[in-house]
Each structure stands twice: as C-alpha cells, then as structure tokens.
Design a protein around this motif. Structure first.
Motif, PDB file in Angstrom:
ATOM      1  N   LYS A   1       0.810  -1.219   0.000  1.00 46.07           N
ATOM      2  CA  LYS A   1       0.000   0.000   0.000  1.00 46.07           C
ATOM      3  C   LYS A   1       0.845   1.271   0.000  1.00 46.07           C
ATOM      4  CE  LYS A   1      -3.741  -2.319   2.400  1.00 46.07           C
ATOM      5  NZ  LYS A   1      -4.408  -2.522   3.684  1.00 46.07           N
ATOM      6  N   LYS A   2       2.156   1.134   0.212  1.00 35.10           N
ATOM      7  CA  LYS A   2       3.036   2.313   0.255  1.00 35.10           C
ATOM      8  C   LYS A   2       3.165   2.908  -1.138  1.00 35.10           C
ATOM      9  CE  LYS A   2       7.602   3.988   1.584  1.00 35.10           C
ATOM     10  NZ  LYS A   2       7.192   5.302   1.210  1.00 35.10           N
ATOM     11  N   GLU A   3       3.126   4.243  -1.189  1.00 31.14           N
ATOM     12  CA  GLU A   3       3.269   4.936  -2.459  1.00 31.14           C
ATOM     13  C   GLU A   3       4.624   4.616  -3.084  1.00 31.14           C
ATOM     14  OE1 GLU A   3       3.073   9.438  -4.348  1.00 31.14           O
ATOM     15  OE2 GLU A   3       3.036   9.188  -2.177  1.00 31.14           O
ATOM     16  N   GLY A   4       4.593   4.245  -4.354  1.00 35.03           N
ATOM     17  CA  GLY A   4       5.821   3.928  -5.079  1.00 35.03           C
ATOM     18  C   GLY A   4       6.132   2.449  -5.140  1.00 35.03           C
ATOM     19  N   VAL A   5       5.513   1.645  -4.276  1.00 33.03           N
ATOM     20  CA  VAL A   5       5.753   0.201  -4.297  1.00 33.03           C
ATOM     21  C   VAL A   5       4.848  -0.428  -5.355  1.00 33.03           C
ATOM     22  CG1 VAL A   5       5.600  -1.955  -3.007  1.00 33.03           C
ATOM     23  CG2 VAL A   5       6.514   0.092  -1.903  1.00 33.03           C
ATOM     24  N   LEU A   6       5.457  -1.109  -6.315  1.00 31.29           N
ATOM     25  CA  LEU A   6       4.706  -1.747  -7.387  1.00 31.29           C
ATOM     26  C   LEU A   6       4.301  -3.168  -7.004  1.00 31.29           C
ATOM     27  CD1 LEU A   6       7.026  -0.523 -10.286  1.00 31.29           C
ATOM     28  CD2 LEU A   6       4.895   0.526  -9.494  1.00 31.29           C
TER      29      LEU A   6
ATOM     30  N   ASN B   1      11.370   6.807  -8.935  1.00 29.94           N
ATOM     31  CA  ASN B   1      10.995   8.223  -9.003  1.00 29.94           C
ATOM     32  C   ASN B   1      10.169   8.634  -7.786  1.00 29.94           C
ATOM     33  OD1 ASN B   1      12.165   8.714 -11.554  1.00 29.94           O
ATOM     34  ND2 ASN B   1      10.388   7.837 -12.569  1.00 29.94           N
ATOM     35  N   THR B   2       9.557   7.659  -7.126  1.00 29.24           N
ATOM     36  CA  THR B   2       8.642   7.940  -6.022  1.00 29.24           C
ATOM     37  C   THR B   2       9.245   7.636  -4.658  1.00 29.24           C
ATOM     38  OG1 THR B   2       6.838   7.333  -7.520  1.00 29.24           O
ATOM     39  CG2 THR B   2       6.291   7.506  -5.209  1.00 29.24           C
ATOM     40  N   THR B   3      10.003   6.557  -4.553  1.00 31.56           N
ATOM     41  CA  THR B   3      10.574   6.154  -3.266  1.00 31.56           C
ATOM     42  C   THR B   3      11.980   5.603  -3.485  1.00 31.56           C
ATOM     43  OG1 THR B   3      10.100   4.953  -1.210  1.00 31.56           O
ATOM     44  CG2 THR B   3       9.616   3.790  -3.267  1.00 31.56           C
ATOM     45  N   SER B   4      12.667   5.280  -2.410  1.00 32.19           N
ATOM     46  CA  SER B   4      14.036   4.782  -2.509  1.00 32.19           C
ATOM     47  C   SER B   4      14.217   3.573  -1.580  1.00 32.19           C
ATOM     48  CB  SER B   4      15.032   5.872  -2.100  1.00 32.19           C
ATOM     49  OG  SER B   4      14.896   6.163  -0.724  1.00 32.19           O
ATOM     50  N   LYS B   5      15.350   2.901  -1.738  1.00 36.22           N
ATOM     51  CA  LYS B   5      15.666   1.761  -0.872  1.00 36.22           C
ATOM     52  C   LYS B   5      15.729   2.216   0.583  1.00 36.22           C
ATOM     53  CE  LYS B   5      18.349  -0.624  -4.424  1.00 36.22           C
ATOM     54  NZ  LYS B   5      19.672  -1.103  -4.835  1.00 36.22           N
ATOM     55  N   LYS B   6      16.350   3.354   0.807  1.00 31.26           N
ATOM     56  CA  LYS B   6      16.502   3.889   2.156  1.00 31.26           C
ATOM     57  C   LYS B   6      15.129   4.155   2.790  1.00 31.26           C
ATOM     58  CE  LYS B   6      19.984   6.837   3.844  1.00 31.26           C
ATOM     59  NZ  LYS B   6      20.795   8.036   3.713  1.00 31.26           N
ATOM     60  N   GLU B   7      14.197   4.722   2.013  1.00 28.97           N
ATOM     61  CA  GLU B   7      12.849   4.997   2.515  1.00 28.97           C
ATOM     62  C   GLU B   7      12.094   3.700   2.812  1.00 28.97           C
ATOM     63  OE1 GLU B   7      11.028   7.459  -0.456  1.00 28.97           O
ATOM     64  OE2 GLU B   7      12.088   9.252   0.202  1.00 28.97           O
ATOM     65  N   LEU B   8      12.296   2.676   1.986  1.00 30.01           N
ATOM     66  CA  LEU B   8      11.633   1.389   2.206  1.00 30.01           C
ATOM     67  C   LEU B   8      12.145   0.729   3.487  1.00 30.01           C
ATOM     68  CD1 LEU B   8      11.568   0.076  -1.466  1.00 30.01           C
ATOM     69  CD2 LEU B   8       9.604   0.848  -0.122  1.00 30.01           C
ATOM     70  N   ILE B   9      13.442   0.801   3.720  1.00 24.38           N
ATOM     71  CA  ILE B   9      14.019   0.239   4.944  1.00 24.38           C
ATOM     72  C   ILE B   9      13.452   0.963   6.160  1.00 24.38           C
ATOM     73  CG2 ILE B   9      16.165   0.020   6.284  1.00 24.38           C
ATOM     74  CD1 ILE B   9      17.587  -0.515   3.554  1.00 24.38           C
ATOM     75  N   ALA B  10      13.406   2.286   6.098  1.00 25.96           N
ATOM     76  CA  ALA B  10      12.853   3.078   7.201  1.00 25.96           C
ATOM     77  C   ALA B  10      11.370   2.778   7.406  1.00 25.96           C
ATOM     78  CB  ALA B  10      13.047   4.566   6.939  1.00 25.96           C
ATOM     79  N   PHE B  11      10.649   2.545   6.315  1.00 30.72           N
ATOM     80  CA  PHE B  11       9.225   2.229   6.397  1.00 30.72           C
ATOM     81  C   PHE B  11       9.015   0.908   7.142  1.00 30.72           C
ATOM     82  CE2 PHE B  11       5.321   0.310   4.691  1.00 30.72           C
ATOM     83  CZ  PHE B  11       4.407   1.325   4.935  1.00 30.72           C
TER      84      PHE B  11
END
Length: 145
Positions: free
Chosen positions: A52-57, A75-85
C-alpha cells in the motif's frame, strides 16, 4: 459548435497530461527483516503495508527466509525509505530491515546464502559458515536442524 470545441479542448488537455506523465523507473530490492515471529501476523502484515506504500509496485515477504522482495518506482521512493518504512511498522520496535544481497524467492538463489547482517550477528564469514548456537536469524535456523 461550442460543445464540440469544448470536447476537443478537454480531449487535447487529457492527451497533454498523459503524454507528460513521468515514466516509471522500476527497481528491485531484497530486504532482510529480523523480528518476524509468524507468517500471518508478521510477514503478511509487512507485505500488506508495503504493497500500500506509495511507489511500491509489488511486495512479497517470505517468512521462512526473513526476506522481503520489493519492486518499486525509483521516481517515487528509494531503498533507504523502504528500509525506514519497514523499521517503522508496529511502532518501530518489532522489525529491523537491512538490504540483502540475494533475492531468496528465485529458484536460482542459493538456499543458505546469508545477508551481511546475518553473517555479522551470527559471527559467520566466508571460511566459517557455522551459526552461533543462540542465533535466531532465519538463515541460521534451517542450518541447525
């Protein structure tokens, strides 16, 4: 005639908006996740929230390997943001994510290839592939059997 011009104007505006949309830049990341204790409550919850996170396909969490394979739009999210999420799920106290070198759900991946995080926590190295007795990381659980 006025109605026809309005319709043509709307159609032209829609085509311009569609044509100017950013192209999706797909990337993949495999995250090692520690702290999962069950498949339904932990793995499926993480997978659902990631999806459900924006940018996750696409997101797939494999409980037995403690791995999340994620396809995302760079373009929407990054690896670093996914780890933090993932780290922030359930108040940030249960799960710890780190980037893993292998995507575990692929048949060609080695069954017992461990992430750097697991190797560090379980005192493993290239020469010594034995797990500490008290290690509870998923990569060591199936080696102790």
């Amino acid at each position: 005639m006025k109605v026809q011009k309005i319709i043509y104007s709307i159609a032209l505006a829609c085509l311009l908006l569609i044509g100017c949309a950013k192209e999706v830049q797909k990337e993949n990341v495999s995250l090692a996740i520690s702290g999962m204790t069950c498949e339904i409550g932990c793995a499926k919850t993480i997978q659902s929230k990631l999806s459900k996170k924006e940018g996750v396909l696409e997101a797939k969490v494999v409980f037995k390997d403690s791995i999340a394979n994620i396809e995302f739009d760079a373009n929407t999210t990054s690896k670093k943001e996914l780890i933090a999420f993932v780290d922030g799920i359930a108040g940030g106290e249960l799960y710890k994510a780190s980037e893993s070198s292998a995507i575990k759900s692929e048949p060609s991946a080695k069954k017992h290839e461990c992430s750097a995080d697991c190797k560090e926590k379980c005192e493993m190295s290239e020469n010594k592939m034995e797990c500490k007795e008290d290690c509870e990381m998923a990569c060591c659980k199936d080696k102790k059997a």
